[in-house]
Design a protein around this motif. Structure first.
Motif, PDB file in Angstrom:
ATOM      1  N   ALA A 233       0.778  -1.208   0.202  1.00  0.00           N
ATOM      2  CA  ALA A 233      -0.007  -0.049  -0.213  1.00  0.00           C
ATOM      3  C   ALA A 233       0.805   1.231  -0.109  1.00  0.00           C
ATOM      4  CB  ALA A 233      -0.969   0.189   1.270  1.00  0.00           C
ATOM      5  N   LEU A 234       2.025   1.166   0.659  1.00  0.00           N
ATOM      6  CA  LEU A 234       2.788   2.475   0.723  1.00  0.00           C
ATOM      7  C   LEU A 234       2.960   3.277  -0.730  1.00  0.00           C
ATOM      8  CD1 LEU A 234       4.157   4.746   2.608  1.00  0.00           C
ATOM      9  CD2 LEU A 234       6.094   3.355   2.539  1.00  0.00           C
ATOM     10  N   PRO A 235       3.570   2.608  -1.533  1.00  0.00           N
ATOM     11  CA  PRO A 235       3.634   3.519  -2.841  1.00  0.00           C
ATOM     12  C   PRO A 235       2.446   3.858  -3.419  1.00  0.00           C
ATOM     13  CG  PRO A 235       4.541   0.957  -3.129  1.00  0.00           C
ATOM     14  CD  PRO A 235       4.205   1.374  -1.801  1.00  0.00           C
ATOM     15  N   TRP A 236       1.447   3.071  -3.451  1.00  0.00           N
ATOM     16  CA  TRP A 236       0.135   3.422  -3.871  1.00  0.00           C
ATOM     17  C   TRP A 236      -0.474   4.720  -3.361  1.00  0.00           C
ATOM     18  CZ3 TRP A 236      -2.485  -2.005  -3.547  1.00  0.00           C
ATOM     19  CH2 TRP A 236      -1.860  -3.136  -4.250  1.00  0.00           C
ATOM     20  N   LEU A 237      -0.363   4.660  -1.878  1.00  0.00           N
ATOM     21  CA  LEU A 237      -0.878   5.838  -1.341  1.00  0.00           C
ATOM     22  C   LEU A 237      -0.248   7.250  -1.457  1.00  0.00           C
ATOM     23  CD1 LEU A 237      -2.255   3.971   1.947  1.00  0.00           C
ATOM     24  CD2 LEU A 237      -3.414   4.434  -0.055  1.00  0.00           C
ATOM     25  N   VAL A 238       1.368   6.897  -1.826  1.00  0.00           N
ATOM     26  CA  VAL A 238       2.180   7.962  -1.839  1.00  0.00           C
ATOM     27  C   VAL A 238       1.828   8.756  -3.200  1.00  0.00           C
ATOM     28  CG1 VAL A 238       4.345   8.766  -2.505  1.00  0.00           C
ATOM     29  CG2 VAL A 238       4.131   7.086  -0.382  1.00  0.00           C
ATOM     30  N   LYS A 239       1.493   7.569  -4.140  1.00  0.00           N
ATOM     31  CA  LYS A 239       1.165   8.107  -5.417  1.00  0.00           C
ATOM     32  C   LYS A 239      -0.296   8.797  -5.470  1.00  0.00           C
ATOM     33  CE  LYS A 239       0.333   6.294 -10.132  1.00  0.00           C
ATOM     34  NZ  LYS A 239       0.243   4.746 -10.700  1.00  0.00           N
ATOM     35  N   SER A 240      -0.970   8.269  -4.696  1.00  0.00           N
ATOM     36  CA  SER A 240      -2.349   8.775  -4.486  1.00  0.00           C
ATOM     37  C   SER A 240      -2.559  10.418  -3.787  1.00  0.00           C
ATOM     38  CB  SER A 240      -3.329   7.928  -3.884  1.00  0.00           C
ATOM     39  OG  SER A 240      -4.797   8.177  -4.010  1.00  0.00           O
ATOM     40  N   LEU A 241      -1.676  10.230  -2.801  1.00  0.00           N
ATOM     41  CA  LEU A 241      -1.724  11.682  -2.275  1.00  0.00           C
ATOM     42  C   LEU A 241      -1.574  12.778  -2.932  1.00  0.00           C
ATOM     43  CD1 LEU A 241      -1.602  13.323   0.483  1.00  0.00           C
ATOM     44  CD2 LEU A 241       0.912  12.659   0.863  1.00  0.00           C
ATOM     45  N   LYS A 242      -0.210  12.516  -3.928  1.00  0.00           N
ATOM     46  CA  LYS A 242       0.016  13.630  -4.955  1.00  0.00           C
ATOM     47  C   LYS A 242      -1.144  14.104  -5.879  1.00  0.00           C
ATOM     48  CE  LYS A 242       4.733  11.757  -5.724  1.00  0.00           C
ATOM     49  NZ  LYS A 242       5.461  10.912  -6.634  1.00  0.00           N
ATOM     50  N   SER A 243      -2.235  13.577  -6.197  1.00  0.00           N
ATOM     51  CA  SER A 243      -3.152  14.117  -6.488  1.00  0.00           C
ATOM     52  C   SER A 243      -4.656  14.198  -5.923  1.00  0.00           C
ATOM     53  CB  SER A 243      -3.448  12.905  -7.830  1.00  0.00           C
ATOM     54  OG  SER A 243      -3.972  11.741  -7.317  1.00  0.00           O
ATOM     55  N   ILE A 244      -4.466  13.877  -4.528  1.00  0.00           N
ATOM     56  CA  ILE A 244      -5.723  14.005  -4.020  1.00  0.00           C
ATOM     57  C   ILE A 244      -6.178  15.580  -3.751  1.00  0.00           C
ATOM     58  CG2 ILE A 244      -4.573  14.415  -1.491  1.00  0.00           C
ATOM     59  CD1 ILE A 244      -6.738  12.858  -0.359  1.00  0.00           C
ATOM     60  N   ASP A 245      -7.452  15.806  -3.693  1.00  0.00           N
ATOM     61  CA  ASP A 245      -8.098  17.257  -3.808  1.00  0.00           C
ATOM     62  C   ASP A 245      -7.772  17.553  -2.482  1.00  0.00           C
ATOM     63  OD1 ASP A 245      -9.549  19.376  -3.929  1.00  0.00           O
ATOM     64  OD2 ASP A 245     -11.200  18.582  -4.793  1.00  0.00           O
ATOM     65  N   PRO A 246      -7.325  18.848  -2.162  1.00  0.00           N
ATOM     66  CA  PRO A 246      -6.981  19.465  -0.740  1.00  0.00           C
ATOM     67  C   PRO A 246      -8.529  19.541  -0.162  1.00  0.00           C
ATOM     68  CG  PRO A 246      -5.748  20.742  -2.225  1.00  0.00           C
ATOM     69  CD  PRO A 246      -6.697  19.824  -3.171  1.00  0.00           C
ATOM     70  N   SER A 247      -9.522  19.794  -1.145  1.00  0.00           N
ATOM     71  CA  SER A 247     -10.981  20.015  -0.348  1.00  0.00           C
ATOM     72  C   SER A 247     -11.700  18.706   0.015  1.00  0.00           C
ATOM     73  CB  SER A 247     -11.718  20.894  -1.050  1.00  0.00           C
ATOM     74  OG  SER A 247     -12.034  20.392  -2.537  1.00  0.00           O
ATOM     75  N   THR A 248     -11.070  17.787  -0.308  1.00  0.00           N
ATOM     76  CA  THR A 248     -11.628  16.546  -0.158  1.00  0.00           C
ATOM     77  C   THR A 248     -12.027  16.015   1.418  1.00  0.00           C
ATOM     78  OG1 THR A 248     -10.330  15.436  -1.756  1.00  0.00           O
ATOM     79  CG2 THR A 248     -11.442  13.908  -0.161  1.00  0.00           C
ATOM     80  N   ASP A 249     -13.306  15.860   1.571  1.00  0.00           N
ATOM     81  CA  ASP A 249     -13.766  15.484   2.942  1.00  0.00           C
ATOM     82  C   ASP A 249     -13.706  13.897   2.956  1.00  0.00           C
ATOM     83  OD1 ASP A 249     -14.695  17.725   3.748  1.00  0.00           O
ATOM     84  OD2 ASP A 249     -16.461  18.004   2.997  1.00  0.00           O
TER      85      ASP A 249
END
Length: 145
Positions: free
Chosen positions: A51-67
């Motif tokens: 999961a670590l590399p997957w979540l790191v990659k996903s963090l880069k594109s996560i919308d800051p306003s995401t609830d």
């Protein structure tokens, strides 16, 4: 699963937004989906170790306003605190960089947006991750690593 299907599957469920309805049952269902995904990742060693590399990659594109990013950051925090620092040094450095970039790009209130209630889940999650990364690195240095 073929290609990056497992990665897409897990990250989309961890950040599940639901139908967009604000009904209590919809909010509860959305939260249950994210929480169940978090528990699944933590319970299955193969997912946890992947999961670590997957979540790191996903963090880069996560919308800051995401609830509803609590479970996403919860899994990342548990990974940071439990992975082998030596084996995962590259991913942890990449995570640190992604966290800093996300924090630096977080939208700041201005005179036009001062009365808007911005979601702070991503901001708080990134700050917690930054603290955890510093603490883990400090622990490693204290042990002579």
């Amino acid at each position: 699963l073929p290609g990056n299907a497992a990665e897409t599957f897990l990250t989309s469920l961890l950040l599940w937004r639901g139908s967009g309805s604000f009904a209590t049952t919809s909010i509860r269902s959305t939260t249950n989906i994210r929480k169940s995904t978090e528990e699944m990742i933590l319970a299955i060693p193969l997912l946890f170790s992947s999961a670590l590399p997957w979540l790191v990659k996903s963090l880069k594109s996560i919308d800051p306003s995401t609830d509803g990013s609590d479970e996403f950051f919860s899994v990342l925090l548990k990974l940071v605190r439990s992975v082998d620092r030596t084996e995962n040094a590259t991913q942890l450095r990449e995570l640190g960089g992604a966290v800093c970039i996300k924090l630096a790009s977080y939208p700041r209130p201005n005179s036009d947006t001062v009365n808007i209630d911005h979601s702070t889940g991503v901001l708080c999650g990134c700050l917690k991750l930054l603290i955890a990364l510093i603490e883990v690195d400090g622990d490693e240095n204290d042990r002579g690593g």
